[in-house]
Design an enzyme around this catalytic site. Structure first.
Site: not given
Length: 199
Positions: A128, A87-90, A156
């Site tokens: 995703q 995941c690019e956020h975390h 996730h």
């Protein structure tokens, strides 16, 4: 006189990530030199480079000429393609299965290439939703089929380990192009083919 914009290109070099990871471990309150962590920065660099290796691969390299002219206009489905992504956020993993289908016009692509395309897009920092569309569009652009359908089911860890902490939640995304978007019967056939047999 107009000045040219200067673009700085950072070339990845081995060891660069590892040296920064030592600093990160220190910031977390750890001793990066202790036995259990002494080689962790190098292992982390090796792992993160592998998990993001999709940036250095193209659709052309993956397909590698495995396109075949065939008179076949029935649905082709490759289901339950397992994948792992970040995941690019975390920068936490999300993982699950991709189901890919297309209706050929006059070309088909090697079946293993579809799984390799999923891997290529999964091995990037992702969300995703974007990954689902990238897989569908790459197949559409490469073989110009009558339609493409992609469904991804994933769990996730950014939702399960932190934040809302819901261990049993999963996400389902879909991208339907061409006949899969326009024709309900085609869409329903795809959904029936990927549905678990015991459901």
């Amino acid at each position: 006189m107009k000045q040219k914009a200067i673009i700085k290109v950072i070339t990845p070099r081995n060891g660069g990530i590892a040296s920064r990871m030592k600093d990160v471990l220190g910031m977390l309150g750890e001793d990066a030199s202790r036995e259990g962590l002494a080689s962790t920065p190098e292992r982390y660099e090796k792992a993160i480079r592998y998990l993001t290796s999709g940036y250095h691969t193209s659709v052309e390299e993956v397909v590698n000429g495995a396109l075949f002219t065939v008179k076949f206009d029935e649905m082709v489905v490759v289901k339950d393609i397992e994948f792992f992504s970040l995941c690019e956020h975390h920068l936490l993993p999300f993982f699950g299965k991709a189901h890919v289908a297309y209706l050929p016009s006059n070309k088909v692509v090697g079946l293993s290439k579809i799984a390799r395309l999923v891997n290529m897009f999964a091995r990037r920092l992702q969300i995703q939703e974007r990954m689902t569309c990238q897989i569908a569009k790459s197949i559409e652009e490469k073989i110009a089929p009558q339609g493409v359908g992609v469904i991804i089911e994933a769990r996730h860890l950014c939702m399960q380990m932190r934040g809302v902490e819901k261990q049993h939640g999963s996400a389902v995304t879909s991208a339907m192009l061409g006949a899969f978007r326009e024709n309900k019967q085609t869409r329903d056939e795809f959904l029936a083919l990927i549905r678990p047999k015991n459901s």
